[in-house]
Design a protein around this motif. Structure first.
Motif, PDB file in Angstrom:
ATOM      1  N   UNK A   1     -17.608 -45.140  24.108  1.00 45.12           N
ATOM      2  CA  UNK A   1     -17.558 -45.396  25.545  1.00 45.12           C
ATOM      3  C   UNK A   1     -17.102 -46.828  25.800  1.00 45.12           C
ATOM      4  N   UNK A   2     -16.144 -46.983  26.695  1.00 44.78           N
ATOM      5  CA  UNK A   2     -15.639 -48.298  27.049  1.00 44.78           C
ATOM      6  C   UNK A   2     -14.381 -48.707  26.313  1.00 44.78           C
ATOM      7  N   UNK A   3     -14.003 -47.979  25.252  1.00 44.08           N
ATOM      8  CA  UNK A   3     -12.740 -48.274  24.557  1.00 44.08           C
ATOM      9  C   UNK A   3     -11.570 -47.962  25.487  1.00 44.08           C
ATOM     10  N   UNK A   4     -10.567 -48.833  25.489  1.00 44.26           N
ATOM     11  CA  UNK A   4      -9.363 -48.628  26.307  1.00 44.26           C
ATOM     12  C   UNK A   4      -8.123 -48.986  25.489  1.00 44.26           C
ATOM     13  N   UNK A   5      -8.063 -48.457  24.262  1.00 43.96           N
ATOM     14  CA  UNK A   5      -6.962 -48.810  23.367  1.00 43.96           C
ATOM     15  C   UNK A   5      -5.610 -48.318  23.865  1.00 43.96           C
ATOM     16  N   UNK A   6      -5.613 -47.364  24.773  1.00 47.85           N
ATOM     17  CA  UNK A   6      -4.349 -46.807  25.253  1.00 47.85           C
ATOM     18  C   UNK A   6      -3.768 -47.468  26.482  1.00 47.85           C
ATOM     19  N   UNK A   7      -4.484 -48.419  27.084  1.00 40.82           N
ATOM     20  CA  UNK A   7      -3.979 -49.046  28.305  1.00 40.82           C
ATOM     21  C   UNK A   7      -2.619 -49.698  28.049  1.00 40.82           C
ATOM     22  N   UNK A   8      -1.617 -49.298  28.818  1.00 40.25           N
ATOM     23  CA  UNK A   8      -0.242 -49.815  28.756  1.00 40.25           C
ATOM     24  C   UNK A   8       0.461 -49.521  27.432  1.00 40.25           C
ATOM     25  N   UNK A   9      -0.014 -48.518  26.697  1.00 41.84           N
ATOM     26  CA  UNK A   9       0.636 -48.141  25.426  1.00 41.84           C
ATOM     27  C   UNK A   9       1.997 -47.509  25.699  1.00 41.84           C
ATOM     28  N   UNK A  10       2.808 -47.418  24.651  1.00 37.13           N
ATOM     29  CA  UNK A  10       4.130 -46.786  24.726  1.00 37.13           C
ATOM     30  C   UNK A  10       4.969 -47.411  25.839  1.00 37.13           C
ATOM     31  N   UNK A  11       5.182 -48.703  25.712  1.00 39.04           N
ATOM     32  CA  UNK A  11       5.995 -49.451  26.697  1.00 39.04           C
ATOM     33  C   UNK A  11       5.441 -49.351  28.111  1.00 39.04           C
ATOM     34  N   UNK A  12       4.132 -49.254  28.222  1.00 43.04           N
ATOM     35  CA  UNK A  12       3.502 -49.229  29.536  1.00 43.04           C
ATOM     36  C   UNK A  12       3.454 -47.862  30.196  1.00 43.04           C
ATOM     37  N   UNK A  13       3.765 -46.802  29.457  1.00 46.57           N
ATOM     38  CA  UNK A  13       3.778 -45.459  30.045  1.00 46.57           C
ATOM     39  C   UNK A  13       2.407 -44.809  30.156  1.00 46.57           C
ATOM     40  N   UNK A  14       1.401 -45.354  29.492  1.00 46.43           N
ATOM     41  CA  UNK A  14       0.042 -44.824  29.563  1.00 46.43           C
ATOM     42  C   UNK A  14      -0.837 -45.781  30.351  1.00 46.43           C
TER      43      UNK A  14
END
Length: 128
Positions: A109-122
């Motif tokens: 809970x609280x992990x946000x490893x994907x924020x702005x991943x893939x050139x900001x597409x996520x």
């Protein structure tokens, strides 16, 4: 008068069921980036900029890294939350028509490893 009372009671019961479905299906969690929307398991949910409204384009290796948030068979849409139907017929939760995904790399809970991943597409999803 009795008919109005019965209709009001039915509407209230339906609303209570919807509210309960929402609190058990989604939750707001605190992260270093503020509050985000999380699934029933407490993990952060994300949206994908390449998706079309009411349609997912994340399949294959994409879906392995970004598992779709699949609704159980008894789930019902409510408020801003609806479903998109995936190619295999499964119903994926959506917020305002945007399909919702987890990030396989998020472990707690609280992990946000994907924020702005893939050139900001996520993007992390925010509570409605």
């Amino acid at each position: 008068m009795m008919k109005t009372t019965i209709l009001a009671a039915v509407a209230l019961a339906a609303f209570a069921g919807i509210a309960q479905a929402g609190t058990t299906t989604f939750q707001a969690v605190n992260t270093p980036d503020g509050q985000v929307l999380a699934g029933q398991n407490g993990l952060t949910l994300y949206t994908y900029d390449k998706d079309a409204r009411d349609q997912s384009v994340c399949y294959g290796s994409c879906a392995q890294n970004w598992p779709p948030y699949i609704a159980n068979s008894s789930a019902q849409p409510f408020a801003h939350y609806s479903f998109v139907v995936r190619k295999d017929g499964q119903r994926q939760w959506a917020l305002n028509g945007e399909p919702l995904y987890f990030r396989a790399a998020d472990k707690k809970t609280g992990d946000i490893t994907g924020q702005n991943a893939d050139s900001g597409n996520w993007q992390v999803a925010r509570p409605a």
